[in-house]
Design a protein around this motif. Structure first.
Motif, PDB file in Angstrom:
ATOM      1  N   LEU A  93      -9.284  13.436 -17.080  1.00  0.00           N
ATOM      2  CA  LEU A  93      -7.935  13.216 -16.566  1.00  0.00           C
ATOM      3  C   LEU A  93      -7.708  13.977 -15.266  1.00  0.00           C
ATOM      4  O   LEU A  93      -6.996  13.501 -14.381  1.00  0.00           O
ATOM      5  N   GLY A  94      -8.310  15.153 -15.123  1.00  0.00           N
ATOM      6  CA  GLY A  94      -8.154  15.920 -13.894  1.00  0.00           C
ATOM      7  C   GLY A  94      -8.725  15.193 -12.691  1.00  0.00           C
ATOM      8  O   GLY A  94      -8.149  15.226 -11.589  1.00  0.00           O
ATOM      9  N   THR A  95      -9.870  14.529 -12.887  1.00  0.00           N
ATOM     10  CA  THR A  95     -10.463  13.753 -11.803  1.00  0.00           C
ATOM     11  C   THR A  95      -9.574  12.572 -11.426  1.00  0.00           C
ATOM     12  O   THR A  95      -9.366  12.282 -10.240  1.00  0.00           O
ATOM     13  N   LYS A  96      -9.036  11.906 -12.424  1.00  0.00           N
ATOM     14  CA  LYS A  96      -8.132  10.785 -12.166  1.00  0.00           C
ATOM     15  C   LYS A  96      -6.915  11.265 -11.380  1.00  0.00           C
ATOM     16  O   LYS A  96      -6.491  10.619 -10.414  1.00  0.00           O
ATOM     17  N   HIS A  97      -6.385  12.390 -11.762  1.00  0.00           N
ATOM     18  CA  HIS A  97      -5.217  12.972 -11.090  1.00  0.00           C
ATOM     19  C   HIS A  97      -5.530  13.246  -9.608  1.00  0.00           C
ATOM     20  O   HIS A  97      -4.743  12.916  -8.708  1.00  0.00           O
ATOM     21  N   ALA A  98      -6.688  13.849  -9.360  1.00  0.00           N
ATOM     22  CA  ALA A  98      -7.075  14.179  -7.987  1.00  0.00           C
ATOM     23  C   ALA A  98      -7.263  12.923  -7.140  1.00  0.00           C
ATOM     24  O   ALA A  98      -6.864  12.886  -5.965  1.00  0.00           O
ATOM     25  N   LEU A  99      -7.856  11.888  -7.727  1.00  0.00           N
ATOM     26  CA  LEU A  99      -8.081  10.638  -6.983  1.00  0.00           C
ATOM     27  C   LEU A  99      -6.760   9.934  -6.681  1.00  0.00           C
ATOM     28  O   LEU A  99      -6.606   9.323  -5.620  1.00  0.00           O
ATOM     29  N   GLY A 126      -2.517   4.259 -10.904  1.00  0.00           N
ATOM     30  CA  GLY A 126      -2.803   4.386 -12.326  1.00  0.00           C
ATOM     31  C   GLY A 126      -1.617   4.926 -13.095  1.00  0.00           C
ATOM     32  O   GLY A 126      -0.611   5.356 -12.527  1.00  0.00           O
ATOM     33  N   TYR A 127      -1.750   4.894 -14.409  1.00  0.00           N
ATOM     34  CA  TYR A 127      -0.725   5.435 -15.301  1.00  0.00           C
ATOM     35  C   TYR A 127      -1.080   6.873 -15.657  1.00  0.00           C
ATOM     36  O   TYR A 127      -2.238   7.185 -15.961  1.00  0.00           O
ATOM     37  N   MET A 128      -0.078   7.734 -15.648  1.00  0.00           N
ATOM     38  CA  MET A 128      -0.272   9.146 -15.968  1.00  0.00           C
ATOM     39  C   MET A 128       0.870   9.642 -16.841  1.00  0.00           C
ATOM     40  O   MET A 128       2.003   9.150 -16.740  1.00  0.00           O
ATOM     41  N   PRO A 129       0.622  10.653 -17.677  1.00  0.00           N
ATOM     42  CA  PRO A 129       1.710  11.278 -18.422  1.00  0.00           C
ATOM     43  C   PRO A 129       2.690  11.923 -17.439  1.00  0.00           C
ATOM     44  O   PRO A 129       2.260  12.600 -16.496  1.00  0.00           O
ATOM     45  N   GLN A 130       3.968  11.717 -17.650  1.00  0.00           N
ATOM     46  CA  GLN A 130       4.964  12.238 -16.724  1.00  0.00           C
ATOM     47  C   GLN A 130       4.899  13.750 -16.604  1.00  0.00           C
ATOM     48  O   GLN A 130       5.091  14.295 -15.510  1.00  0.00           O
ATOM     49  N   VAL A 178       1.858   5.615 -11.024  1.00  0.00           N
ATOM     50  CA  VAL A 178       1.994   6.437  -9.818  1.00  0.00           C
ATOM     51  C   VAL A 178       0.931   6.082  -8.781  1.00  0.00           C
ATOM     52  O   VAL A 178      -0.158   5.583  -9.120  1.00  0.00           O
ATOM     53  N   VAL A 179       1.280   6.363  -7.522  1.00  0.00           N
ATOM     54  CA  VAL A 179       0.333   6.230  -6.410  1.00  0.00           C
ATOM     55  C   VAL A 179       0.677   7.289  -5.380  1.00  0.00           C
ATOM     56  O   VAL A 179       1.752   7.893  -5.406  1.00  0.00           O
ATOM     57  N   SER A 180      -0.226   7.485  -4.450  1.00  0.00           N
ATOM     58  CA  SER A 180       0.062   8.339  -3.302  1.00  0.00           C
ATOM     59  C   SER A 180       1.105   7.637  -2.427  1.00  0.00           C
ATOM     60  O   SER A 180       1.110   6.400  -2.342  1.00  0.00           O
ATOM     61  N   PRO A 181       1.998   8.384  -1.764  1.00  0.00           N
ATOM     62  CA  PRO A 181       3.001   7.740  -0.890  1.00  0.00           C
ATOM     63  C   PRO A 181       2.377   6.969   0.271  1.00  0.00           C
ATOM     64  O   PRO A 181       3.036   6.116   0.869  1.00  0.00           O
ATOM     65  N   SER A 182       1.113   7.249   0.584  1.00  0.00           N
ATOM     66  CA  SER A 182       0.441   6.528   1.669  1.00  0.00           C
ATOM     67  C   SER A 182      -0.218   5.238   1.186  1.00  0.00           C
ATOM     68  O   SER A 182      -0.730   4.460   1.999  1.00  0.00           O
ATOM     69  N   HIS A 183      -0.214   5.005  -0.119  1.00  0.00           N
ATOM     70  CA  HIS A 183      -0.875   3.827  -0.690  1.00  0.00           C
ATOM     71  C   HIS A 183      -0.046   2.570  -0.404  1.00  0.00           C
ATOM     72  O   HIS A 183       1.187   2.625  -0.320  1.00  0.00           O
ATOM     73  N   ALA A 184      -0.724   1.449  -0.273  1.00  0.00           N
ATOM     74  CA  ALA A 184      -0.040   0.186   0.017  1.00  0.00           C
ATOM     75  C   ALA A 184       0.981  -0.182  -1.058  1.00  0.00           C
ATOM     76  O   ALA A 184       2.050  -0.733  -0.750  1.00  0.00           O
TER      77      ALA A 184
END
Length: 301
Positions: free
Chosen positions: A226-232, A240-244, A174-180
């Motif tokens: 994991l919460g920090t990774k999610h926020a970033l 990064g990879y995240m649990p669905q 996953v990435v933010s929709p604004s990410h390249a």
């Protein structure tokens, strides 16, 4: 005041009178003579140096001191009863405390449901819960600090541990929709991923220290939470990879979007989960419950 001579029996009589509403009703509930109940309370009042009941009316009424001290009495009785229950259970081989180590990718809703059912089955057993990533879960079990562990982010099972297979967790890129990377259609080549910051979980254990799993970028940012990774990820700081199940709401709302890498399709890849424990671990009733409950899991909702 001679509080050292107080007895649990006196406190039980005190609490029973307050519950029953009269000395006579308390005597019946305790299967004692009313005179014995009256003597127990008068002795308790003498030892405490304060009246607990106002006996001027038809039914005894708690005094101001009695109201406050009743809370203390009930708390003492509850603690003693809990101690007796735990001692009796331990004499029969039941653990007093169980320590569990779960992978950070294990679904929280499933864990909460398991803990709720366990508390109902073993109300006297306390739980020490550790949430870890990569080799830290296995390390806790190998060292004997945890009675049982659930592996997820660690793709290998140490050979000195017994294991039970559990349902898989779906892992998505996953990435933010604004990410390249969100602008690229189809599978993203490895040479493109290498130039983008990848957010990955770090390993706090010596078991797999300095080993990377599913890391495709030389610009990896590492974190233990994991919460920090999610926020970033939501802030567009990397991919990064995240649990669905963790990012489902973000995907539905558009705060995150999935990407396809050469290793993972956009619909995600199954991440096997494993329950592990030491073969020399003494298995009591509480630990047996966890092994059975985890083995019965068929799917994570």
């Amino acid at each position: 005041m001679n509080i050292e001579r107080l007895s649990l029996d006196q406190l039980r009589v005190f609490a029973q009178i307050a519950t029953s509403g009269s000395f006579l009703a308390a005597a019946r509930a305790l299967s004692r003579a009313q005179s014995a109940v009256s003597y127990a309370i008068s002795t308790l009042e003498s030892q405490l140096g304060v009246p607990l009941f106002d006996r001027s009316s038809y039914r005894p009424q708690l005094t101001a001191a009695g109201i406050e001290l009743l809370r203390d009495a009930r708390q003492v009785l509850a603690q003693v009863d809990a101690m007796q229950a735990r001692a009796a259970a331990y004499s029969l081989g039941q653990e007093l405390e169980i320590t569990l180590a779960f992978d950070v990718f294990f679904p929280t809703t499933a864990l909460v449901a398991l803990l709720s059912d366990f508390r109902a089955a073993f109300p006297g057993v306390t739980v020490r819960l550790e949430i870890e990533a990569l080799g830290a879960v296995a390390e806790r079990v190998i060292d004997g600090e945890a009675m049982l562990g659930v592996l997820g982010t660690l793709p290998i099972i140490p050979p000195n541990l017994l294991h039970v297979s559990l349902p898989s967790v779906l892992l998505v890129g996953v990435v933010s929709p604004s990410h390249a990377l969100a602008q690229i259609k189809g599978r993203i080549p490895s040479h493109v991923l290498e130039r983008q910051v990848q957010l990955v979980l770090s390993d706090r254990s010596a078991l797999t220290a300095n080993q990377d799993f599913s890391v495709h970028s030389s610009l990896a940012w590492r974190m233990s939470d994991l919460g920090t990774k999610h926020a970033l990820l939501r802030a567009g700081m990397g991919w990064g990879y995240m649990p669905q199940h963790v990012v489902a709401d973000d995907l539905a709302s558009g705060k995150l979007v999935t990407i396809a890498t050469e290793a993972h399709p956009p619909e995600g890849a199954a991440l096997p989960m494993q329950c592990v424990y030491r073969p020399d671990r003494q298995v009591g009733p509480a630990l047996t419950w966890w092994l059975d409950a985890l083995a019965k899991l068929t799917i994570f909702n």
